[in-house]
Write an enzyme that holds these catalytic residues in place. Structure first.
Site, PDB file in Angstrom:
ATOM      1  N   PRO A 120      34.280  20.707 -22.086  1.00  0.00           N
ATOM      2  CA  PRO A 120      33.134  22.225 -22.206  1.00  0.00           C
ATOM      3  C   PRO A 120      34.172  23.134 -23.357  1.00  0.00           C
ATOM      4  CG  PRO A 120      34.269  22.671 -20.471  1.00  0.00           C
ATOM      5  CD  PRO A 120      34.514  20.519 -20.608  1.00  0.00           C
ATOM      6  N   ASP A 173      39.555  24.960 -23.583  1.00  0.00           N
ATOM      7  CA  ASP A 173      38.605  24.214 -21.942  1.00  0.00           C
ATOM      8  C   ASP A 173      37.797  24.896 -21.114  1.00  0.00           C
ATOM      9  OD1 ASP A 173      37.487  22.393 -20.126  1.00  0.00           O
ATOM     10  OD2 ASP A 173      39.438  21.396 -20.401  1.00  0.00           O
ATOM     11  N   HIS A 174      36.873  25.479 -21.242  1.00  0.00           N
ATOM     12  CA  HIS A 174      36.180  25.921 -20.287  1.00  0.00           C
ATOM     13  C   HIS A 174      36.356  25.801 -18.882  1.00  0.00           C
ATOM     14  CE1 HIS A 174      34.024  29.864 -19.401  1.00  0.00           C
ATOM     15  NE2 HIS A 174      32.832  29.850 -20.017  1.00  0.00           N
ATOM     16  N   ARG A 175      36.852  24.548 -18.318  1.00  0.00           N
ATOM     17  CA  ARG A 175      37.207  24.120 -17.049  1.00  0.00           C
ATOM     18  C   ARG A 175      38.602  24.868 -16.426  1.00  0.00           C
ATOM     19  NH1 ARG A 175      37.570  18.070 -17.312  1.00  0.00           N
ATOM     20  NH2 ARG A 175      38.333  18.721 -19.344  1.00  0.00           N
ATOM     21  N   ILE A 205      39.980  27.487 -18.543  1.00  0.00           N
ATOM     22  CA  ILE A 205      40.587  29.046 -19.212  1.00  0.00           C
ATOM     23  C   ILE A 205      38.888  29.556 -19.131  1.00  0.00           C
ATOM     24  CG2 ILE A 205      41.393  30.211 -21.266  1.00  0.00           C
ATOM     25  CD1 ILE A 205      43.028  27.369 -21.276  1.00  0.00           C
TER      26      ILE A 205
END
Length: 424
Positions: A222, A396-398, A400
């Site tokens: 993501p 990476d939104h998982r 950060i």
């Protein structure tokens, strides 16, 4: 008169009890001299054991999973006439050059922890030994997370080729995923020639290899991209002074050397950006070293060599290493593209105001750098011309969240605008 001979494991160095990962023949097969009989895998290399002479396989004495040492009986062969040849040494497969999935290009460092692309199509574990492939292709498939027995080989006698593995990855990514996953439609097949003249140009080897990695990273991570501008007016003035000083030593002081150093400082300040998720996605692996990949343009496509221990080097040393990398861009090895923690893709020398770089998995962030330009900036009660550098940080939104991404880019811009912080 035909004679039945035993074929033993030849000298394979100091290795003992080495696991067999492939048995390439069966009873009744006709083999030629030097044809691979079995493949062994040590913790350092994959080894092919070839037939020492031509003939017909009478009996296979081993199976996949067995462990053998020098002198172990592999097969018996009915030699065909006087074709016996000296026993050849086993061949260790060289590591496959796999491009790292970089923002606008490969290359890849070498290659990252793979996501099993075949997982949606079949069980994760298949019967071993059912695929006919060389050790280097097996290694390549493992790095891409491909379940090799599911790949249909197009080579001689159904042997799996590198193109087969790459095509399998592309097809798997295009298939609709089960369990509520991405519903990706297949690409339409179009005869472009009916609309006008065309020319077919094959993709370079680097682009073929990197394509599957780029696709995987884009659809499985993501992405969020944070944009920022850094005031590099003082930095640029100092860079020109430094460049003139070192010109006699044939050292080019580029802005990228300063950006590398600033990123190293920022990664130390924000350790979550210098990390990777583990294979299960449950834990964050924080790295105590800072190795940064830099996208380098070559005629075949972009490669991403890794500059190691950036935090421990000065601007001049980093500039020297960047110059050496550029000079031998075509000869960068797979080993030099491994171990990166963070990647920089700089397009400033070409142009553009911003772009969205693709994260180079298993890293969790990547920085895109565009062309700097003079802009009016409000400072001390008036507008003044300042040299502003556009930054594009994909993360990476998982791992950060948006607030952390904004803090990182703000801090990085602050470091670039205040050269004193480069000495910290």
């Amino acid at each position: 008169m035909a004679e039945i001979k035993q074929v033993l494991v030849p000298d394979i160095g100091n290795f003992k009890d080495v696991a067999i990962i492939e048995v390439a023949v069966k009873a009744g097969d006709t083999v030629s001299a030097e044809q691979s009989l079995i493949s062994l895998e040590t913790d350092k290399a994959t080894i092919d054991v070839p037939a020492p002479f031509a003939g017909v396989v009478k009996e296979v004495k081993v199976k996949v999973g067995d462990k053998v040492s020098e002198g172990s009986l592999i097969v018996t062969i009915e030699a065909s006439g006087d074709t016996a040849a000296p026993v050849a040494a086993p061949v260790a497969a060289a590591p496959a050059l796999v491009a790292a999935a970089a923002p606008v290009a490969p290359v890849p460092q070498a290659l990252p922890a793979a996501v099993p692309v075949a997982a949606q199509a079949a069980p994760a574990v298949a019967a071993a030994g059912t695929a006919h492939a060389s050790p280097s292709i097996r290694r390549f498939a493992r790095e891409l997370g491909v379940n090799l027995p599911q790949v249909k080989g197009s080579g001689e006698k159904g042997r799996v080729t590198k193109d087969d593995v790459q095509n399998f990855v592309k097809q798997s990514l295009a298939k609709p995923a089960s369990g509520g996953g991405l519903q990706v439609l297949e690409m339409p097949v179009i005869d472009f020639a009916k609309f006008g003249a065309i020319e077919t140009k094959p993709l370079s080897r680097i682009k073929k290899i990197s394509g599957a990695n780029l696709h995987r990273n884009w659809v499985t991570i993501p992405h969020v991209t944070q944009f920022e501008e850094a005031d590099i007016s003082e930095l640029e003035a100092f860079r020109k002074e430094l460049g003139a000083e070192y010109a006699k030593q044939d050292i080019k002081i580029s802005p990228l050397a300063f950006i590398l150093k600033a990123c190293a400082i920022s990664l130390k300040h924000f350790p979550d950006f210098n990390a990777s998720l583990d294979a299960g996605g449950e834990n964050l692996i924080l790295k105590k070293y800072i190795h940064i990949g830099v996208a380098v343009d070559t005629p075949e496509g972009l490669v991403v060599p890794v500059i190691r221990d950036v935090d421990q080097k000065g601007i001049v040393q980093l500039a020297q290493e960047l110059g050496e990398i550029s000079a031998r861009a075509k000869k960068i090895t797979a080993a030099e593209m491994q171990g990166g923690c963070f990647t920089i893709s700089s397009l400033g020398g070409i142009g553009g105001t911003a772009f969205v770089p693709i994260i180079n998995a298993p890293e969790v962030a990547i920085l895109g750098v565009s062309r700097s330009s003079m802009k009016p900036v409000w400072k001390d009660g008036e507008f003044v011309p300042r040299l502003m550098l556009p930054l594009s940080l994909s993360y990476d939104h998982r791992v950060i969240d948006g607030a952390a991404g904004a803090r990182f880019t703000t801090y990085l811009a602050h470091v670039l605008s205040d050269m004193r912080r480069l000495a910290l």
